[in-house]
Write an enzyme that holds these catalytic residues in place. Sequence first.
Site, PDB file in Angstrom:
ATOM      1  N   SER A   1       0.830  -1.212   0.000  1.00 51.93           N
ATOM      2  CA  SER A   1       0.000   0.000   0.000  1.00 51.93           C
ATOM      3  C   SER A   1       0.860   1.255   0.000  1.00 51.93           C
ATOM      4  CB  SER A   1      -0.900   0.032   1.241  1.00 51.93           C
ATOM      5  OG  SER A   1      -1.626   1.239   1.239  1.00 51.93           O
TER       6      SER A   1
ATOM      7  N   LYS B   1      -4.417  -6.699   3.489  1.00 49.15           N
ATOM      8  CA  LYS B   1      -4.427  -5.574   2.540  1.00 49.15           C
ATOM      9  C   LYS B   1      -5.859  -5.240   2.124  1.00 49.15           C
ATOM     10  CE  LYS B   1      -2.930  -2.425  -0.358  1.00 49.15           C
ATOM     11  NZ  LYS B   1      -3.953  -2.049  -1.263  1.00 49.15           N
TER      12      LYS B   1
ATOM     13  N   HIS C   1      -7.380  -3.377   4.884  1.00 49.86           N
ATOM     14  CA  HIS C   1      -6.792  -2.024   4.835  1.00 49.86           C
ATOM     15  C   HIS C   1      -7.594  -1.165   3.862  1.00 49.86           C
ATOM     16  CE1 HIS C   1      -4.403   0.926   2.595  1.00 49.86           C
ATOM     17  NE2 HIS C   1      -3.745   1.159   3.725  1.00 49.86           N
ATOM     18  N   ASN C   2      -7.853  -1.728   2.690  1.00 47.13           N
ATOM     19  CA  ASN C   2      -8.582  -0.962   1.677  1.00 47.13           C
ATOM     20  C   ASN C   2     -10.025  -0.715   2.095  1.00 47.13           C
ATOM     21  OD1 ASN C   2      -6.201  -1.238   0.239  1.00 47.13           O
ATOM     22  ND2 ASN C   2      -7.221  -1.603  -1.695  1.00 47.13           N
TER      23      ASN C   2
ATOM     24  N   GLU D   1      -9.897   2.045   4.311  1.00 48.56           N
ATOM     25  CA  GLU D   1      -9.616   3.223   3.464  1.00 48.56           C
ATOM     26  C   GLU D   1     -10.927   3.754   2.856  1.00 48.56           C
ATOM     27  OE1 GLU D   1      -6.418   2.574   0.497  1.00 48.56           O
ATOM     28  OE2 GLU D   1      -7.867   3.139  -1.023  1.00 48.56           O
TER      29      GLU D   1
HETATM   30  C1  6PG Z   1      -3.225   1.479  -1.585  1.00 53.83           C
HETATM   31  C2  6PG Z   1      -4.492   1.719  -2.331  1.00 53.83           C
HETATM   32  C3  6PG Z   1      -4.432   1.063  -3.657  1.00 53.83           C
HETATM   33  C4  6PG Z   1      -5.432   1.573  -4.659  1.00 53.83           C
HETATM   34  C5  6PG Z   1      -6.792   1.022  -4.409  1.00 53.83           C
HETATM   35  C6  6PG Z   1      -7.883   1.935  -4.859  1.00 53.83           C
HETATM   36  O1  6PG Z   1      -3.328   0.913  -0.508  1.00 53.83           O
HETATM   37  O2  6PG Z   1      -2.167   1.848  -2.091  1.00 53.83           O
HETATM   38  O3  6PG Z   1      -5.579   1.212  -1.620  1.00 53.83           O
HETATM   39  O4  6PG Z   1      -4.473  -0.315  -3.429  1.00 53.83           O
HETATM   40  O5  6PG Z   1      -5.417   2.929  -4.733  1.00 53.83           O
HETATM   41  O6  6PG Z   1      -6.860  -0.169  -5.122  1.00 53.83           O
HETATM   42  O7  6PG Z   1      -9.031   1.200  -4.851  1.00 53.83           O
HETATM   43  P1  6PG Z   1     -10.336   1.667  -5.559  1.00 53.83           P
HETATM   44  O8  6PG Z   1      -9.993   1.944  -6.990  1.00 53.83           O
HETATM   45  O9  6PG Z   1     -11.248   0.519  -5.365  1.00 53.83           O
HETATM   46  O10 6PG Z   1     -10.742   2.917  -4.843  1.00 53.83           O
END
Ligand code: 6PG
Length: 478
Positions: A130, A184, A187-188, A191
């Site tokens: 990430s 991960k 984590h997302n 996010e």
């Molecule tokens: C990270 C981000 C990365 C990416 C996501 C965005 O941790 O660096 O989360 O993995 O920006 O995949 O996800 P979406 O396109 O679903 O918002």
Amino acid sequence: MEQAEIGLIGLAVMGSNLALNIAEKGNRIAVFNRSPDKTDTFYAEAGDLRDRIIPCKTMEEFVASIRPPRPVIIMVQAGAPVDQVMEGLKKDLSAGDIIIDAGNANFRDTIRRFDSLKDSGLTFIGMGVSGGEEGARHGPSIMVGGTEESYKRVEKVLTSISAKFKGEDCCAWLGENGAGHFVKTIHNGIEYADMQMIAEIYGILRDGLGLSAKECSDIFGKWNKGRLESYLIEISELVLSKNDPISGKPMVDMIVDKAGQKGTGKWSAIEAQNMGVPATGIEAAVAARSLSSFKKQREHAETVLGLPSAEQIKSIDRNQLISDLELALLAGKIGAYAQGFAVMTEASKEFGWSLPMPTIAQIWRAGCIIRSQFLDDITSAFRAMPDADNLVITPTFAALVKETDGALRRVVSTAALNGLAVPALASALGYFDSYRRGRGTANLIQAQRDFFGAHGFDRVDGVDKHHGPWGSGLADFA
Ligand code: 6PG
């Protein structure tokens, strides 16, 4: 020529940046890309780092350039392309070699890939990375799943490239097979919830208080110096402050309000549901992105239903509301993170991983998209109470919930009274209020289930009698 410590396949932006980061930290790296032109361009632009890069045009050359047992990072689009690259690679690798998928894979695919290599002598690492493009280039947070032995082979390279928080590496081995990609994914998911709640607060500032993008930016800037200090608040300040070079208007005002999503938020919500763990903040965020994409329907609905009046907000002291918004966002974050960690706790049991909660919080403190001061507090809370069922019952966070939930309550009710949508913040409030109440209302649901389906219930007095005296039930309604 001296062999490379590691290899990397896939020189799109993330792969190139990761490769340059690896070389910059003193490691020799072999690189390969399906179209050789990209390898040439990458090598030509690598400057001083060329000394540590071995550009390869064939798979045989690539594999021969890496010191056995060979770790090979695959950085291609998640899904079928990973399987295709693995198939091609397997033929040239030998026993002990390690295939590392560094994309945003679904952890179920990672488990499948890990298992598929079991009898081949090869092994598989699913590695969550990430931090976006910048993170890959200068220091990402790295979440590793695979055998501990295979991690040992790559630990030195990975810790050399990862972000550091107060000198501690934001890279760790988290468990077997899909553990790294699962973490991960969560984590997302977090996010998504974090971003949604920030957007909801922005909605109150913009549509409730009528503030301009610049005024919103200033507020986020101020909050970024306090307890909300985080990368996402920092970039919110930044993006809200920029003007569009074409129209001269604030850039955010020129962006269509339809959010994209590639799947990790949805996977987090699905896995939480599969395990029966509430992740309402993540679910609300995923649903909000989906609803955002119905742009035409929303525009039509506005003409049919109209917007609720936002008059009541005008009677509220503006400074008081803004300071409540800051605390409400903090409270909402606590809910989302508590849920995310609870999902990981359950997954750890379900998949036999022993996921280390303090370590996960620790490696999220820098490098990743949700990096923040807040994660340092979570790290301390889990270090003091590693087996806590839920973050909100750790002493630090219990105190924080008590301090902030009044503000969350006021903000959610203000939003409701003025027709401003705050699904993720409201979900956090509902979560706290449900989680903290020892006697809830599911007794009624149990009675209903028993009535229509004889599903049975447990009694509060422990008496061994599990059905109600419902009689003929609906006779009166016939
Ligand atoms: C990270 C981000 C990365 C990416 C996501 C965005 O941790 O660096 O989360 O993995 O920006 O995949 O996800 P979406 O396109 O679903 O918002």
